[in-house]
Scaffold this motif. Structure first.
Motif, PDB file in Angstrom:
ATOM      1  N   UNK A 109       0.881  -1.182   0.000  1.00  0.00           N
ATOM      2  CA  UNK A 109       0.000   0.000   0.000  1.00  0.00           C
ATOM      3  C   UNK A 109       0.913   1.224   0.000  1.00  0.00           C
ATOM      4  N   UNK A 111       0.753   4.446   0.210  1.00  0.00           N
ATOM      5  CA  UNK A 111       0.627   5.590   1.116  1.00  0.00           C
ATOM      6  C   UNK A 111       1.031   5.258   2.546  1.00  0.00           C
ATOM      7  N   UNK A 112       1.158   3.978   2.838  1.00  0.00           N
ATOM      8  CA  UNK A 112       1.461   3.584   4.216  1.00  0.00           C
ATOM      9  C   UNK A 112       2.970   3.384   4.384  1.00  0.00           C
ATOM     10  N   UNK A 120       1.108  -5.901   8.136  1.00  0.00           N
ATOM     11  CA  UNK A 120      -0.005  -6.559   7.428  1.00  0.00           C
ATOM     12  C   UNK A 120       0.228  -8.062   7.265  1.00  0.00           C
ATOM     13  N   UNK A 123      -1.549 -10.687   9.312  1.00  0.00           N
ATOM     14  CA  UNK A 123      -2.955 -11.042   9.051  1.00  0.00           C
ATOM     15  C   UNK A 123      -3.100 -12.473   8.551  1.00  0.00           C
ATOM     16  N   UNK A 132      -3.967  -3.803  11.397  1.00  0.00           N
ATOM     17  CA  UNK A 132      -4.169  -2.931  10.240  1.00  0.00           C
ATOM     18  C   UNK A 132      -3.084  -1.865  10.110  1.00  0.00           C
TER      19      UNK A 132
ATOM     20  N   UNK B 187      -6.878  -2.501   5.593  1.00  0.00           N
ATOM     21  CA  UNK B 187      -5.426  -2.415   5.417  1.00  0.00           C
ATOM     22  C   UNK B 187      -5.046  -1.910   4.028  1.00  0.00           C
ATOM     23  N   UNK B 188      -5.802  -2.316   3.018  1.00  0.00           N
ATOM     24  CA  UNK B 188      -5.385  -2.008   1.644  1.00  0.00           C
ATOM     25  C   UNK B 188      -6.320  -1.033   0.939  1.00  0.00           C
ATOM     26  N   UNK B 191      -6.924   2.809   3.096  1.00  0.00           N
ATOM     27  CA  UNK B 191      -5.741   3.694   3.017  1.00  0.00           C
ATOM     28  C   UNK B 191      -5.465   4.174   1.595  1.00  0.00           C
ATOM     29  N   UNK B 194      -7.938   7.024   0.681  1.00  0.00           N
ATOM     30  CA  UNK B 194      -8.061   8.136   1.612  1.00  0.00           C
ATOM     31  C   UNK B 194      -8.062   9.521   0.949  1.00  0.00           C
TER      32      UNK B 194
END
Lengths: 268, 265
Positions: A109, A111-112, A120, A123, A132, B187-188, B191, B194
């Protein structure tokens, strides 16, 4: 062709009895297009296997079939002691958690931050809001995620956004996320494809060395002959949905592989 | 060297395309002829507006004697908008998730969620306001509920579209490792969406502020009630004060949300 792969180099991890993967008569058709035409092979624990072949030969489809990301048309897959094709959806989800997948694209992801992306990975064995984001994660999960990042040499980038990292670093974060799963086998679908030669080799070296350190079975697809030769114990070559090449890596060389890509039908 | 023949300026069109163009043209012209004001009526109206004893003369200068009361009512209007938009955005998210192809648990659930979002979006907020006035009585509570339902329809659609367009790679990666549906969403998907969610939420707030003023016209609280009373009692100078203060509020909210958007996205 029915082949049994045994490690040509001793795996660093603990030896397991029996094969970790046994594929029999695996077939996949998309309508009238037969992508896989009944392939058979067996992989022993700790072996690094390179799957090579031209575009459209069925490598990625075969790999996706192993954990039913693509549903096979026929055949049998015994992976980690389970008959994969008979697993009901709930069990399949649990089963997939034991299989680490590294993709051609990092599939993080963007942006994270790197640490959250690695968190992650947990999970695969637990759920809920604490899996999360790294800011919500339990202390032991955060510690483990940071350790995974350290193993790929990116502990100092933990809080950096993934989209601010280089392509090679992003792929290393994806490997760290996969390690967080605590997988028993690693499937890597061209992890070096979207990277420059230097980054691609670095990613392959990290992946191979981690698999050896943990005694994990590694099956990877690569179009780069030098990677297939350097990082595998055994090479499987696919052509038009059939395995036409199966050799211990030690018994092959760049010339033979080049001939395989030029004239795959003559390599059997 | 022989020059190549020039290509035609326009692509050749089929009969169906000509028929479609003709139909659209006929629809526009017939609509204008049936409903648009005639030029002479418009001229007479404009003359009345600017006449010495016309509406404009009665509005200017604005009556500032009740500015404090109007300010309080404006605050109530803003509170209605914020409360209604916040509730609407919170409820829009689950509806949007259920309406998204890849995230909905079942095609029937997806269809139902889409139908509800479409219903909420199609019915104007004034009609919802009348409905909620009947349900909870006159006042801001009905306005908040009307804004909430309107925003579920507005944001639900845009949230769902953003989630449909989100990169599926990270979702597939999490699915391949055995993550739960909820895990994948939080989680995916969320985000990744956003920035789009933030933009939609701020537009929803702007829309709510503009819309909440009108809700008062049917008795659902806020400044609209005072505006209607001012017009009904021919206090046009007070009506102008309300309109100007409302304009200032809308501009402030728009500037504020623009600033937030530029900082967050």
């Amino acid at each position: 062709m029915n082949v049994t792969l045994r490690p040509s180099k001793a795996p660093a991890g603990p030896a397991q009895a029996g094969s970790v993967l046994c594929v029999t008569g695996l077939t996949k058709s998309f309508g009238a297009n037969d992508v896989l035409r009944g392939i058979d092979f067996t992989v022993q624990p700790g072996v690094a296997t390179a799957l090579i072949g031209a575009n459209g030969s069925g490598k990625s489809t075969a790999m996706k079939c192993l954990i039913r990301l693509v549903e096979p048309t026929a055949g049998r897959i015994d992976l980690l002691g389970r008959d994969v094709l008979t697993l009901p959806p709930r069990d399949l989800r649990r089963f997939r958690s034991h299989v680490g997948v590294v993709w051609q694209r990092h599939n993080l992801v963007p942006r994270l931050c790197a640490l959250t992306n690695v968190v992650h990975g947990v999970q695969s064995r637990s759920a809920g809001p604490r899996t999360w984001f790294q800011s919500l994660a339990r202390a032991d999960v955060r510690r483990e995620a940071l350790a995974c990042l350290a193993r790929v040499g990116l502990a100092d980038k933990a809080l950096q956004r993934v989209d601010s990292l280089s392509g090679g670093q992003q792929q290393r974060v994806a490997i760290a996320r996969m390690l967080m799963q605590r997988p028993r086998i690693i499937l890597a679908d061209e992890p070096d494809a979207s990277l420059d030669p230097q980054s691609g080799e670095e990613v392959m070296r990290i992946l191979s060395s981690l698999a050896r350190q943990d005694g994990l079975t590694l099956i990877f697809i690569s179009h780069r002959m030098e990677h297939a030769l350097a990082f595998s114990d055994h090479i499987l070559g696919l052509q038009a949905g059939r395995i036409v090449l199966s050799r211990p890596t030690a018994q092959t060389d760049a010339d033979r592989l080049r001939r395989f890509f030029d004239h795959p039908e003559a390599s059997a | 060297m022989t020059a190549a023949p020039l290509p035609p300026r326009f692509r050749k069109r089929g009969l169906v395309e000509y028929a479609a163009l003709l139909t659209v043209g006929a629809l526009v012209i017939s609509s204008l002829l049936s409903t648009a004001p005639q030029a002479d009526a418009l001229g007479r109206g404009l003359a009345r507006l600017v006449a010495p004893s016309g509406l404009l003369a009665q509005m200017v200068p604005p009556d500032l004697s009740r500015v404090d009361r109007i300010a309080w009512k404006l605050l109530e209007t803003l509170q209605m908008a914020v409360a209604g938009a916040a509730l609407g955005l919170v409820f829009a998210l689950p509806f949007a998730i259920l309406a998204t192809d890849r995230l909905s648990p079942h095609p029937l659930v997806r269809m139902a969620a889409r139908a509800i979002i479409a219903l909420f979006r199609t019915i104007p907020d004034l009609v919802w306001a009348i409905f909620f006035i009947i349900m909870v009585g006159l006042g801001p509570a009905a306005g908040v509920l009307a804004i909430m339902v309107d925003k579920i329809g507005f944001a639900g659609r845009f949230f769902a579209e953003a989630m449909e367009e989100a990169d599926t790679g990270p979702q597939d990666a999490l699915r391949a490792m055995g993550a739960s549906r909820l895990g994948i969403i939080f989680s995916a998907v969320i985000p990744a969406c956003l920035p789009s969610f933030t933009a939609t939420s701020l537009f929803a707030l702007e829309k709510a502020v503009r819309g909440s003023a009108a809700l008062g016209l049917v008795g659902a609280g806020g400044i609209g009630v005072d505006l209607k009373v001012a017009f009904d009692l021919f206090n046009y100078d007070e009506a102008l004060t309300i309109i100007l203060m409302l304009l200032a509020l809308v501009l402030i909210v728009e500037q504020g949300s623009g600033w937030i958007r530029s900082k967050l996205i």
